[in-house]
Enzyme design. Structure first.
Site, short mmCIF file in Angstrom:
data_model
loop_
_atom_site.label_atom_id
_atom_site.label_comp_id
_atom_site.label_asym_id
_atom_site.label_seq_id
_atom_site.Cartn_x
_atom_site.Cartn_y
_atom_site.Cartn_z
CG HIS A 1 6.07 -7.46 12.35
ND1 HIS A 1 5.50 -8.19 11.34
CD2 HIS A 1 5.53 -7.93 13.51
CE1 HIS A 1 4.64 -9.05 11.86
NE2 HIS A 1 4.64 -8.91 13.16
CB THR A 2 10.47 -7.71 7.86
OG1 THR A 2 9.57 -6.67 7.50
CG2 THR A 2 10.70 -8.61 6.67
CD GLU B 1 14.31 -0.52 11.22
OE1 GLU B 1 13.35 -0.70 10.47
OE2 GLU B 1 14.19 -0.28 12.42
CB CYS C 1 22.48 -2.18 -9.64
SG CYS C 1 21.43 -1.85 -11.08
CB CYS D 1 18.57 -2.18 -13.71
SG CYS D 1 17.79 -1.48 -12.23
CB CYS E 1 19.00 2.03 -11.04
SG CYS E 1 18.97 0.85 -9.66
NE ARG F 1 11.81 -0.47 13.48
CZ ARG F 1 10.70 -1.08 13.07
NH1 ARG F 1 9.82 -1.53 13.96
NH2 ARG F 1 10.46 -1.27 11.78
#
Length: 380
Positions: free
Chosen positions: A49-50, A71, A100, A103, A106, A373
């Site tokens: 949907h995005t 996706e 990454c 950071c 993470c 989907r």
């Protein structure tokens, strides 16, 4: 290395030239990956949907031409300088957010919100040099959330690729790279219902059904589906929902209805609509003393959450989650293994499948509310 490594690849991509207009299959040029980047051959992609939301561009800054899609499942074609953990031939799931590895987020066991690679829907370029890797006749074409999987080849930062077991069928596990992991993880990683507890799921779209699947897998005894569209209730039974509430059928607030059904409130609730009223109801319907509500849906920018502070003082907990609290590279390969061990089901989320040439049909299915989907087969 593949024979195309280091060269521009010409391939087909579904380009959105303007908001809300059908995608056009074009031949585009895809540049080689730069430092910390990977070029991936996409084999299967799904519509989320995005993608539709940003394609319609009703509530954000329009950025076109653009290649949508996030996706998906594919195979590494070549890698740029500095990429150590991936090599040509590896099977990968692209993810709209990243890891990454360096950071504070993470390095935290609690967070998956990477400082460098966190989702940015406004950025249409690669972060290393501020340029696109897609073009047609010299005209740059914008990226989408760092993935742009509606293209036979795409370039992605290595931190946004989960390396998975090559035994996993990409036409099934591709749905784990966004919505299904978001909903499933919201339940199993954040709400954490105990066996025999009750769970309310607000919104029975793909993410809500995945949240229900998480409750089913966790052993919840009562899974209440809440939706304004009763046509979704029958389908939701496949995902563990065994009671249903349509707020339109009641004169009192839905949180009161649920409290009466459950002797004071559910043990856990997961909100998957983005409606501010649903968020408030999801919080206020959990039992005092131990109830936990988890917000997944994205609200409108001007929304404000209002509830009486006594709801907190009476020991209800409100949490939010992003991508089901999964770290893309560290955790998603393990979710794929869950599927391979038959600890979770994916086939029931996949209601439609179309060849790449008919990608606009996937948009039609979603806009009509017919699909959970729809898989888009890039090779067809």
């Amino acid at each position: 290395m593949s024979s195309t490594a280091g060269q521009v690849i010409k391939c087909k991509a579904a380009v959105a030239w303007e908001a809300g207009k059908p995608l056009v299959i074009e031949e585009v040029e895809v540049a080689p990956p730069q430092a910390n980047e990977v070029r991936v051959k996409i084999l299967f992609t799904a519509l989320c949907h995005t993608d539709v939301y940003f394609w319609e561009a009703k509530g954000q800054t329009p950025l076109f031409p653009r290649i949508f899609g996030h996706e998906a499942g594919g195979v590494v074609e070549s890698v740029g300088e500095g990429v150590k953990d991936l090599q040509p031939g590896d099977h990968v799931l692209p993810v709209f957010t990243g890891e990454c590895g360096d950071c504070r987020h993470c390095k935290s066991e609690e967070s998956n919100m990477c400082d460098l690679l966190r989702i940015n829907t406004d950025r249409g370029v690669m972060i290393s040099d501020g340029k696109t890797r897609f073009s047609k006749n010299g005209q740059p074409i914008h990226h989408f959330v760092g993935t742009s999987t509606f293209s036979e080849y795409t370039v992605i930062h290595f931190g946004c690729l989960a390396k998975i077991n090559p035994a996993a069928p990409l036409d099934k596990v591709c749905v784990l790279s966004c919505g299904i992991s978001t909903g499933f993880g919201a339940t199993v990683n954040v709400a954490k219902p105990k066996k025999g507890q009750s769970v309310a799921i607000f919104g029975l779209g793909a993410v809500g059904l995945a949240a229900a699947e998480g409750a089913r897998v966790s052993g919840a005894s009562k899974i209440i589906g809440v939706d304004l569209n009763p046509a979704r209730f029958e389908e939701a039974k496949k995902f563990g929902c065994n009671e249903f509430v349509n707020p339109k059928d009641h004169s009192k607030p839905v949180q009161e209805v649920i409290a009466e059904m459950t002797n004071g409130g559910v043990d856990r609730s997961v909100e998957c609509t983005g409606s501010i009223q649903a968020m408030i109801s999801a919080f206020e319907c959990v039992h005092d003393g131990w109830g936990v509500a988890v917000l997944v849906g994205v609200p409108n920018k001007d929304d404000a959450f209002k509830t009486h502070p006594m709801n907190f003082l009476n020991e209800r907990t409100l949490k939010g989650t992003f991508f089901g609290n999964y770290k893309p590279r560290s955790d998603i390969p393990g979710v794929v293994e869950k599927y391979l061990k038959k600890e979770m089901e994916l086939e029931k989320f996949i209601t439609h499948s179309v060849p790449f040439s008919e990608i606009n049909k996937a948009f039609d299915y979603m806009l009509k509310g017919e699909s959970i989907r729809c898989i888009i087969r890039m090779g067809d």
